[in-house]
Design a protein around this motif. Sequence first.
Motif, mmCIF file in Angstrom:
data_model
loop_
_atom_site.group_PDB
_atom_site.id
_atom_site.type_symbol
_atom_site.label_atom_id
_atom_site.label_comp_id
_atom_site.label_asym_id
_atom_site.label_seq_id
_atom_site.Cartn_x
_atom_site.Cartn_y
_atom_site.Cartn_z
ATOM 1 N N VAL B 282 0.846 -1.195 0.000
ATOM 2 C CA VAL B 282 0.000 0.000 0.000
ATOM 3 C C VAL B 282 0.885 1.249 0.000
ATOM 4 N N VAL B 283 1.919 1.222 0.827
ATOM 5 C CA VAL B 283 2.800 2.379 0.943
ATOM 6 C C VAL B 283 3.828 2.404 -0.183
ATOM 7 N N GLU B 286 2.719 3.541 -3.543
ATOM 8 C CA GLU B 286 2.509 4.983 -3.564
ATOM 9 C C GLU B 286 3.825 5.697 -3.907
ATOM 10 N N ILE B 297 -5.919 1.839 -3.200
ATOM 11 C CA ILE B 297 -6.348 2.084 -1.818
ATOM 12 C C ILE B 297 -6.028 3.520 -1.408
ATOM 13 N N THR B 298 -4.832 3.992 -1.772
ATOM 14 C CA THR B 298 -4.455 5.363 -1.424
ATOM 15 C C THR B 298 -5.455 6.359 -2.024
ATOM 16 N N ILE B 301 -8.641 6.202 -0.063
ATOM 17 C CA ILE B 301 -8.524 6.928 1.199
ATOM 18 C C ILE B 301 -8.728 8.418 0.939
ATOM 19 N N LEU B 304 -12.231 9.184 0.247
ATOM 20 C CA LEU B 304 -13.134 8.599 1.247
ATOM 21 C C LEU B 304 -14.165 7.699 0.558
ATOM 22 N N TYR B 306 -15.921 4.717 0.394
ATOM 23 C CA TYR B 306 -16.270 3.643 1.312
ATOM 24 C C TYR B 306 -16.377 2.294 0.626
ATOM 25 N N ILE B 309 -13.013 0.858 -0.249
ATOM 26 C CA ILE B 309 -12.261 0.402 0.925
ATOM 27 C C ILE B 309 -12.801 -0.933 1.426
#
Lengths: 300, 341
Positions: B282-283, B286, B297-298, B301, B304, B306, B309
Amino acid sequence: MSEVTTGGLKYMLKMLIRDKAGLLGLIIVSLFLGWSFVEGMLEIIAAHLRKPSLGWVLLPYDPLKINLALSLKPPSLAHIMGTNLEGQDIFSRILYAMPWDAFIAVVVVFSAIIIGALLGIFAGWAGGWVDELLMRITDAFLTLPALILVIAISVLLGPTYQNTIFGLIAVWWPTYARFYRAQVLRLKGMDFVQATRLSRVSRFKFYYKYLFLNSIDPIIAYAALDFGNVILTYATLAFLGIGKPVGYPELGAMASDGLSALPSGWWWPVFPGLTILVIVVGFVLLGDRLQDIIAGRVTY
Amino acid sequence: MDTIIFIIRRLINALFTLFLLIVIIFVLIHIIAPTPEALARIYASSPHVPPQALQAIIQKYGLNKPLYIQILTYIWNLLHGNLGFDPYYKAPELSVIMRFLPITLELVIPATILAVVLGILTGAIAAANRNKPIDYIVRGVYLATWAAPPFFVAIILQLIIAYYLHLLPPYGLFNPSLTAPKDITPFPLINGIITGDWPFVISMIRHMVLPMITLAIISFGIVTRITRATMIDYMESDFARLSIMKGLPRRRVVYGVVLRNASIPIVTLIALLFGYSVAGAVVVEEIFQYEGMGYFITQAIFNLDYIAILGTTIIIGISIIIANLVADLLYGLLDPRVRLS
């Protein structure tokens, strides 16, 4: 019984100081927690008096002051970790951000221990399907990496600092629940526990009293490691933009902002990341050595 | 027969874990948003929705029904491959996730294998040279990598290898001047191999190396630790002594007999490592602008989103449960004692 535990603590400290790695861990952790406490108190008082400048009396520079003339200055004697795009001193910002990481680690680990102890001891005491169900639930929690679940929970709640703490606690207790359940099962068969049946002591109360006191040593060792895990997870969340405190810098978030300055402004993302690394190494060294001391494997 | 019962038992176990995971997520959501209106606001990914629109969402997703009905509906939809409709990509959620997931799997699976190999090698070397300088070095390294934030490792590698040494490209999925081969499988790399588009394949691999090494570095420490500990235990065991007494050279006993036995339990770690790598991705994605699940996913986020996610959490949960199942079965095949107990 409390005497026994303090004796254990003293013994642990004595053994730690004799060991180079353990001592290093202890120093890093003490510096981090000590600084966070002092700076955190200052920030609370400053916020209360609405005088933010009080929060940075101990810092070399005002961590929030924007000065574009100083934009992206490399590390030098004046700014030992350089400055960011807004000309803010990175070292001051790191020091300013630390209490927030310390606070989240302490709150999450202690809440997880309490919730885990309550549920774990209850499951071990009740046995049967209650135990089975609770262990299945902890399994389900432990299947997914903590990071993924916290992302889901915090985003659904709204990615604020408080909600991230809630999200972290929600996924952090299962390990402790399993630990306390195992402790109850270990105790159940012992003679002196069987003997409590004869006296009128409630076994339920007995487990709580006995286990809380007697599990302090192993829990301290594991919690020391776990503080590091929480800080690492929180920094990663903040890097992704979740749970940044409003109006304060955060280590992971600083690293993420600094990505835009790569490769020439390397100091901007690198120093906050390095700070987290050092803090977590401190906790890992401390926890690792404590576990060895408790297990009686002081020398390998 | 034993083997079949073993497999069936593990399958039921895996499905039950998945079911509990869904229940947990739904219960948590309901703690957060106890009323249908609050739930609808979350579904709409916005706190400012007109009341009529709110009612429409409540009707559409059945948010005013009891919790267990909602959970059963979600599972029913999941069984039909329906994870909802992504408001940003304007497409069914599952098809959006299935576009990003293969790209991450192409990254995470080799990273997991690399982490296992690296972990067993370093663990074996440390155990064989116990309490010598090399042991301390290995232990120091895994401690540091364990404590390192994933983004820090990624940034350092990107800086040194890509920006300073110019050995590999710093970010991206493949050279943007190339066009991706047409979709035969969902995996772009495999498509490239099938169609024989070698410049594309080479470009993809070159972009993959840095994120892959990052993921391996942040997760191999646990394998090192366990390999070292198991090997030290086994070195004092009777069968190791016997091998030495038989006259086998120490080297062959340590790296042959002992290592072979000590690496069997490592199989059970594969699922854990896979989970670490997915979370790390995930990180890492990015930072390397590697457009897989992590990137998706980033974005979710940030928006937002939903539904995205929830969908990605379930899909990642399913992937990890499958990885667990594979590890369990593999362990059972390698070590017959597991099947019997």
